[in-house]
Design an enzyme around this catalytic site. Structure first.
Site: not given
Length: 298
Positions: A72, A114
């Site tokens: 990420k 997210d």
């Protein structure tokens, strides 16, 4: 899979490992439901292959991909552009492969769904508790997204609990640029027993993979840890639906939430980024539930 042909549009997920991921299940269910000639694949590879993998995904005509641990943050240098949220976090979970129509050159745009995925799945619970102090287990990409989301909702303080203090210290330095008044602290996992003495805590979030299938009998907290009943406990793990940590919360009467809602909502936002369509969340939800049940029966 027999309908796959030369016109099939490909998206997927990169990470290591990926055997636990439900993203292929829920996205392929959505494509099928909407009659789209798209397919979602898992692309697992060890970290040292990241450079080769990103180059391959760029040139092979992939429309986009999700990013999970441990990439990420590592994916960021490969992006030509990124959203403001992704820039603030220094972490990306969704990449859209765009193409210049004049030159045919493909380039990568990074997004982080997210943050909104977490908020959409937990806001009804967060609205019912004081926004004083939150504790986040972990200091990786998911922890960053959750911390940013909590800042947006007005939490006064956030403490990260980590086994890797150097990583945590790096995180604290990087989030100093966030334009929020939230105070950030770092707590060593060695001192986890003192968490119950931290003042004004209202929510605990597990942003680590600890407790994920098949290692379902472990918790990120020691068995001896006594969770206060007034804490809201959010475990971002979604398989199993009731993790060992959530069982610990249940045993003391605390409210617990698993990570399936966040998975669905961040996935729906990724779906729209790639396809330009609203995702059929209920179809995706049902597909995930069936997949989780099948792992329990296996």
């Amino acid at each position: 899979m027999s309908s796959i042909n030369a016109q099939t549009q490909i998206v997927g997920i990169i990470g290591w490992p990926l055997h636990h991921s439900l993203s292929p299940v829920m996205h392929n269910a959505a494509f099928s439901h909407l009659g789209l000639n798209w397919v979602y694949l898992a692309f697992p590879f060890p970290p040292h292959y990241l450079d080769d993998a990103v180059h391959g995904l760029r040139v092979l005509g992939i429309r986009g991909f999700n990013v999970t641990a441990p990439f990420k943050q590592a994916i960021f240098p490969y992006l030509e552009q990124a959203s403001e949220v992704a820039k603030a976090l220094g972490a990306v979970n969704t990449v859209v492969v765009r193409e210049d129509p004049s030159s045919g050159r493909r380039w990568l745009y990074g997004e982080n769904t997210d943050v909104d995925g977490f908020l959409r799945s937990t806001s009804a619970y967060l609205e019912q508790i004081p926004h004083d102090h939150a504790i986040i287990l972990g200091a990786g990409g998911a922890a960053r997204a959750v911390a940013y989301a909590l800042c947006k909702t007005g939490f006064r303080a956030v403490s990260f609990v980590t086994r890797h203090l150097e990583r945590g210290q790096t995180l604290l330095k990087e989030i100093e640029r966030w334009e929020y008044s939230t105070t950030f602290n770092l707590i060593s996992f060695r001192e986890v027993d003192r968490l119950t003495r931290v003042e004004d805590v209202s929510v605990l979030i597990n942003a680590t993979p600890v407790g994920t299938w098949p290692e379902t009998d472990i918790s990120p907290l020691p068995e001896s840890f006594s969770l206060p009943a007034h804490w809201l406990v959010i475990d971002l793990v979604y398989n199993p639906l009731k993790t060992h940590l959530l069982k610990q919360a249940e045993s003391v009467g605390a409210v617990g939430i698993n990570g399936l809602g966040m998975l669905l909502h961040q996935g729906a936002l990724s779906f729209r980024a790639w396809c330009g369509l609203d995702a059929p969340i209920e179809v995706m939800h049902q597909a995930c539930l069936e997949a989780i049940c099948s792992t329990k029966e296996a």
